[in-house]
Every structure is written in structure tokens, then in C-alpha cells.
Scaffold this active site. Structure first.
Site, PDB file in Angstrom:
ATOM      1  N   CYS A  55     -97.004 -65.891  -4.517  1.00 53.34           N
ATOM      2  CA  CYS A  55     -96.392 -66.246  -5.696  1.00 53.34           C
ATOM      3  C   CYS A  55     -94.987 -66.607  -5.518  1.00 53.34           C
ATOM      4  CB  CYS A  55     -96.458 -65.135  -6.534  1.00 53.34           C
ATOM      5  SG  CYS A  55     -96.172 -63.603  -5.981  1.00 53.34           S
ATOM      6  N   LYS A  84    -109.752 -53.508 -11.408  1.00 51.77           N
ATOM      7  CA  LYS A  84    -110.541 -54.442 -10.944  1.00 51.77           C
ATOM      8  C   LYS A  84    -109.960 -55.386 -10.053  1.00 51.77           C
ATOM      9  CE  LYS A  84    -111.267 -58.591 -12.223  1.00 51.77           C
ATOM     10  NZ  LYS A  84    -111.723 -59.175 -10.797  1.00 51.77           N
ATOM     11  N   GLU A 120     -97.442 -60.221 -14.012  1.00 50.54           N
ATOM     12  CA  GLU A 120     -96.826 -60.676 -12.950  1.00 50.54           C
ATOM     13  C   GLU A 120     -97.553 -61.913 -12.594  1.00 50.54           C
ATOM     14  OE1 GLU A 120     -93.979 -59.568 -11.897  1.00 50.54           O
ATOM     15  OE2 GLU A 120     -94.099 -57.405 -12.950  1.00 50.54           O
ATOM     16  N   GLU A 148     -97.363 -75.130  -9.798  1.00 51.04           N
ATOM     17  CA  GLU A 148     -97.642 -74.346  -8.721  1.00 51.04           C
ATOM     18  C   GLU A 148     -98.968 -74.762  -8.054  1.00 51.04           C
ATOM     19  OE1 GLU A 148     -99.266 -70.297  -9.434  1.00 51.04           O
ATOM     20  OE2 GLU A 148     -97.779 -69.355  -8.173  1.00 51.04           O
TER      21      GLU A 148
END
Ligand code: NAD
Length: 512
Positions: free
Chosen positions: A300, A191, A266, A401
Site C-alpha cells: 500500500c 478472517k 486502512e 493504484e
């Protein structure tokens, strides 16, 4: 192969045709069982509809998993070098299609052409690397503790692997998941992220054109709760590979654990670059610009914290801010653009919100901080490259983040102090040190607690044959890339062959 149909749809005010992309299940391009669709729009110009995709649900996921389950029966028996040849053929085809796919990726994701060409190249690199692994997939043979007995361990595929991808590396990340999985003999349901499904379709279409048998890879487009969650919950899915935010990843991990699925997560990062007094400052500024504002800070591994030693702090800040202010922001399809838009309105709002948080925490804003919404910018999600200085490491802008073009510069005393600050967050993906002192470089390589450390390079720039992933809230101990991927997509089986023609009992009957 008919992958899609064309319909009339408004684009840039004209009657240009917009493509409708169907799901790819059991080798066929099919509509969602609900008949519902969603639009994929260009974040640099939202009048541009890149494509219309299927809004998939649990029924579509079930059909895709069933196709993968049936395909696994044959695919696992195809010799691995044959499976790998197909991946090699796809690499050759991707080279021919690279420019077209890069342009489509810039339209759906926004990052500049130089970077989307790099994203497709990463899929090509991954394909060549994994094609080579098809002739290895090594396992050990070892002496048995008993006479006339042979012992070895072999890798076996796991079965149907479910994959859920983010939007920031729309072809590279799906390739890290799909290619090792199929070389190892698994079948897949993926997906893609709802903001960037087209690049996954382009990758899978290429594999299909290279001869991939039906059902080996299936693609269902759609949203997380409707199409991602049923994949994680499905009892016929043996492994889940998820890349995305730590918040969603935690739930994916907990759900997968209930049915003992293998699960690779991850997740997020807040990556530090340390610049010491003895560093090549021009090089460090160049690296910090690329690391901080490349992909509009939406990596990331983005260099979102710069820890600068006090002796060069002012000089670094002056030079960095001057360069950040002059970055060309705009549509990534224009070759002169250096930074594209945010992926969507929600991400842009969140970036701007962090600017307010930084201000209210007392950090000094020395560059940017505003949305760009006039002239050429008015149809996209643009903001200025933004730099905060005098940031305290405990501030939210130094801890959380942001995933946008917002960089925090933090003063530090020395290497020890910098490493303490660098490690003092919940994430541990990438890290970097600029110095000319080899002793300090080796100390940092040992002490920075992260999955990746760069010396004299920014926190970004992974290569596919090395392990990729991080520690703490960045993941759950698995790695993509390199042999870590092969380890994730295979299970070990120990095999013993006794050719003594008598019953030998391990540990008891020592062959005496
Ligand atoms: P996200 O977590 O919002 O979405 C990731 C994927 O999960 C999407 O495909 C989404 O549809 C799906 N999803 C959402 N809710 C779900 C649910 N309930 N069940 C199953 N699937 C669900 O992340 P994003 O905004 O797409 O990507 C940005 C994040 O990804 C950042 O945190 C970034 O650091 C991280 N990221 C990590 C790596 C890495 O390798 N460590 C690489 C790239 C991006």
C-alpha cells in the site's frame, strides 16, 4: 497441539503430503460447517499446494463470534500486564520460529525471503511493543471542579473485534490488529486474506502455544463475501478493523455504520517520491528501486510515482532504468532473487492491463511491460519490472493504484510544483522527498498531504510504534501502530468519585 492433518496431494509432480488447516474456534481446530475447502497455492509455482483451508461461511463466523463473546467475560478481567506477558512470550517464540514462518510465507505470498523475514520481524516488534503497553494503557487523572471529588478517565475494552486482512503483509498486518486488541482486553475473530491464510494461522498458533485462553482469538479462513461480510454484519461484533482496497473498504464502512460499530479502514495508496536537483542521486535511485519493486510493487506504501526535477531528470531515468532492468526476478525462496511474482493471475492480468493503459495514454515505456512465462517462470505469475517515463500526472497510471511492479516517472519544475502533483490524487498514505536542503525538507513535511512522509528514504518502511495510516481515500481517520491502535481498541470511561458526603451539582453548585 493438533492444528492440521496431512493428506496426499500432488505437489511438484510428486506424492508429497499437503496439510489441511482447520479453522481455530474456541481453542479447537475445526472444519467449516459446510465441509468445503480451498487450496492455497504458491504464486511462484502453482504446482506447489501450500495448504488446504476451510471455506468458511456465516455459520462458522457465528460460532467464532459466540466463542469470542463468551471468552470476553473472563479475558477483560485479566489484569492487562498479565495479558501482555502472554504476548511477550509469543514474541520470544516467534523469534525461534522466524525462519520457518518466513519460508512458509514466501511460499504462500511470493515475496522474497529477505522481506518475509522482515514481515515476521514486524510481528515480533509489534508483540514486544504491545507487551510494554500492557503496563501503561494510561488514562488521565485531573482535578475536579468541585471540592472533595476525584476525577479520572480509564480505558475499557470494546468487546468482540472483527478483523479482515489483506494478503501483502500476511503476518505483520494481522499482528497490528490482534496484539493491541488482546492487550486492551478485547477478544477477536479474524478472517485472513484467501491468498495467504497460513501466516495468520502461524501467528495465532504461536499465541495459543504461549498460553492464550480459548476463544480469545478465533480464525475463520475463507473469502470476502462468504466469511468477511457476515463478520462485518454480526450484531455481537463491536468493532471492525479492515485493511484492503478502497472499493471493499467503502462497503465495509457503510455496513459497519448501520450498527454503529467502531470501524478502522486502512486502504489504498499511490505514493509519490520527489527527487530534487540537489538530491543524492545514487541514494534516490536505490530508494526508488526498493520502494517501487520491493514486494513486486504490492505494498500500500509502494513508491509508484517518482516526481523528478528537470535538472536531474535524464540522469535519474538512465540510472533507474538500468538498475530496474537488471533486477533478478524469480522464486522468492532463492536467496539471489530480488523480485518475486504477482500474488495471483487476477493481479497479474490487472498489472499487464495497466501497461496497456499507460501505452494508450501516451506515456513512454522504457523498461519491461511483459509477462515472463518461459522456462522457470512458466508455472508462476511473473512480469518484468516496468517503468513509464514522461508521465502526465493526470494519466490513469499516475492516478490509480496498480499494486504491481509498474512505476511512473513524472517530470516536475520545482518543489511547489512537485507537491501539487503529489497531493493531486485521491489517496494520501505515504510520501517522500530526496533533498539536501533542510528548508525544503521542512516545507515538504508540512505540505505533503499524507499520513506518512519520509525524508531521504523511499515511501516504505514503517515502524510499529508510530502511527500508520493515511488521509483521503486511504482511510477513515484511524491509525494502526503506536498509540493510535490503543485508542482504537479501547473506549474511554470518565469516572467521578464524590467523597464530600453531600449532593454536589456540577456547573450549578460551584462549592461556594
Ligand atoms: P481486498 O479489498 O480485495 O481484500 C481485503 C480483504 O477483504 C480480504 O481478506 C478479502 O477476502 C476481504 N473482502 C473482500 N470482499 C469483502 C466483503 N464484501 N466483505 C468483507 N470482506 C471482504 O484487498 P487485497 O487485494 O487483499 O489487498 C490489496 C489492497 O489492500 C490494496 O488496495 C492495498 O493498498 C491495500 N492495503 C492497505 C494497507 C494500509 O494499511 N493502508 C496495507 C496493506 C494493503
Amino acid at each position: 497441539m493438533a492444528t492440521d492433518t496431512l493428506i496426499s496431494a500432488p505437489m511438484l509432480g510428486s506424492k508429497t503430503k499437503t496439510r489441511v488447516y482447520k479453522n481455530f474456534i474456541d481453542g479447537e481446530w475445526v472444519e467449516s460447517s459446510s465441509g468445503e475447502t480451498f487450496e492455497n497455492r504458491n504464486p511462484a509455482d502453482t504446482r506447489d499446494v501450500v495448504g488446504i483451508f476451510q471455506k468458511s461461511n456465516a455459520a462458522d463466523v457465528n460460532a467464532a463470534v459466540e466463542a469470542a463473546k463468551q471468552a470476553f467475560k473472563k479475558w477483560r478481567l485479566m489484569p492487562a500486564p498479565r495479558r501482555a506477558e502472554l504476548v511477550f512470550r509469543a514474541a520470544e517464540m516467534l523469534i525461534e520460529r522466524k525462519e520457518d514462518y518466513a519460508r512458509e510465507m514466501t511460499r504462500e505470498m511470493g515475496k522474497i525471503l529477505k522481506e518475509t523475514r522482515g514481515d515476521v520481524q514486524e510481528a515480533i516488534d509489534c508483540a514486544y511493543y504491545m507487551a510494554g503497553e500492557g503496563r501503561r494503557l494510561f488514562g488521565p487523572t485531573t482535578p475536579s471542579e468541585l471540592p472533595n471529588k476525584f476525577a479520572m478517565a480509564v480505558r475499557q475494552p470494546i468487546g468482540v473485534c472483527g478483523m479482515i486482512a489483506p494478503w501483502n503483509f500476511p503476518m505483520a498486518i494481522p499482528s497490528w490488529k490482534l496484539l493491541p486488541a488482546i492487550v486492551c482486553g478485547n477478544t477477536c475473530v479474524i478472517k485472513p486474506a484467501q491468498d495467504t491464510p497460513l501466516s495468520t494461522f502461524n501467528l495465532v498458533r504461536t499465541l495459543a502455544d504461549a498460553g492464550l485462553p480459548k476463544g480469545v482469538i478465533n480464525v475463520v479462513a475463507g473469502f470476502g463475501p462468504d466469511a468477511g461480510a457476515p463478520l462485518v454484519e454480526h450484531s455481537d461484533v463491536s468493532a471492525i478493523s479492515f485493511t484492503g482496497s478502497s472499493a471493499v473498504g467503502r462497503n465495509v464502512g457503510m455496513t459497519a455504520a448501520k450498527s454503529f460499530k467502531h470501524c478502522s479502514l486502512e486502504l489504498g495508496g499511490k505514493n509519490p517520491m520527489i527527487v530534487l536537483d540537489d538530491a543524492n542521486l545514487d541514494l534516490a535511485v536505490e530508494g526508488a528501486l526498493w520502494g517501487g519493486f520491493g514486494t513486486t510493487g504490492q505494498r500500500c506504501t509502494a513508491t509508484s510515482r517518482i516526481l523528478v526535477q528537470k535538472g536531474v531528470y535524464s540522469e535519474f531515468v538512465e540510472s533507474y532504468v538500468e538498475r530496474a532492468q537488471s533486477l533478478m526476478v524469480g522464486n522468492g525462496l532463492d536467496e539471489s532473487t530480488e523480485m518475486g511474482p504477482a500474488i495471483n493471475e487476477r493481479q497479474l492480468t490487472s498489472d499487464l492491463n495497466y501497461v496497456e493503459i499507460g501505452r494508450s495514454e501516451g506515456a513512454k515505456i522504457v523498461c519491461g511491460g511483459n509477462r515472463l512465462d518461459d522456462g522457470e517462470y512458466r508455472h508462476g505469475y511473473f512480469m518484468q519490472p516496468t517503468v513509464f517515463t514522461d508521465v502526465d500526472p493526470r494519466m490513469r497510471i499516475a492516478q490509480e493504484e496498480i499494486f504491481g511492479p509498474v512505476v511512473s516517472i513524472i517530470p516536475c519544475e520545482n518543489l511547489e510544483n512537485a507537491i501539487e502533483i503529489a497531493n493531486g490524487i485521491e489517496y494520501g498514505l505515504s510520501s517522500s522527498l530526496y533533498t539536501k536542503d533542510v528548508n525544503k525538507a521542512f516545507a515538504a513535511m508540512r505540505d505533503l498531504y499524507a499520513g506518512i512522509t519520509y525524508i531521504n528514504a523511499p515511501t516504505i518502511g514503517a515502524e510499529v510504534h508510530l502511527p500508520f495510516g493515511g488521509v483521503k481515500a486511504t482511510g477513515n481517520g484511524h491509525r494502526e501502530g503506536g498509540l493510535g491502535a490503543i485508542d482504537f481498541y479501547t473506549e474511554w470511561k470518565a469516572i467521578y468519585v464524590d467523597y464530600s458526603d453531600r449532593l454536589q451539582k456540577a456547573q450549578i453548585d460551584r462549592g461556594e
